[in-house]
Design a protein around this motif. Structure first.
Motif, PDB file in Angstrom:
ATOM      1  N   GLN A 147       0.849  -1.180   0.000  1.00 40.59           N
ATOM      2  CA  GLN A 147       0.000   0.000   0.000  1.00 40.59           C
ATOM      3  C   GLN A 147       0.892   1.239   0.000  1.00 40.59           C
ATOM      4  N   LYS A 200      -3.838   1.942   9.203  1.00 40.08           N
ATOM      5  CA  LYS A 200      -4.638   1.586   8.023  1.00 40.08           C
ATOM      6  C   LYS A 200      -4.023   0.370   7.325  1.00 40.08           C
ATOM      7  N   LYS A 202      -5.436  -3.507   6.765  1.00 43.75           N
ATOM      8  CA  LYS A 202      -5.443  -4.164   5.453  1.00 43.75           C
ATOM      9  C   LYS A 202      -4.846  -5.557   5.554  1.00 43.75           C
ATOM     10  N   ARG A 222      -7.375  -7.839   7.130  1.00 35.64           N
ATOM     11  CA  ARG A 222      -8.463  -8.217   6.218  1.00 35.64           C
ATOM     12  C   ARG A 222      -8.015  -9.270   5.204  1.00 35.64           C
ATOM     13  N   GLU A 223      -6.773  -9.190   4.763  1.00 34.64           N
ATOM     14  CA  GLU A 223      -6.312 -10.026   3.647  1.00 34.64           C
ATOM     15  C   GLU A 223      -5.599 -11.308   4.063  1.00 34.64           C
TER      16      GLU A 223
END
Length: 83
Positions: free
Chosen positions: A43, A55, A59, A62-63
């Motif tokens: 990112q 943030k 991520k 989530r992944e």
């Protein structure tokens, strides 16, 4: 884009910049590598604060599979010390 080249490198002197050197901006790249399969989660962010770091951590959360234990190394990054 410079009007003249910088001086050559030599012992005791790093690269030089001319008077008209223009910096076009920077970005912050966060990257996570899964060493087992080589998958990269990456990112880019415009800012370099703890908000962007959090943030990116979300991520990653989530992944990645929920049943896996993650081991993170935050090397030389001061914002990981923010409360």
């Amino acid at each position: 884009d410079r009007t003249q080249p910088g001086l050559p490198l030599k012992k005791g002197r790093a690269a030089t910049m001319t008077h008209d050197y223009k910096r076009n901006g920077t970005t912050t790249l966060f990257a996570a590598l899964n060493v087992l399969d080589g998958k990269v989660i990456a990112q880019c962010q415009q800012r370099h604060r703890h908000i962007e770091w959090l943030k990116f951590l979300r991520k990653i959360d989530r992944e990645t599979p929920k049943d896996k234990v993650l081991h993170l190394i935050a090397d030389n990054y001061a914002t990981h010390k923010h409360p």
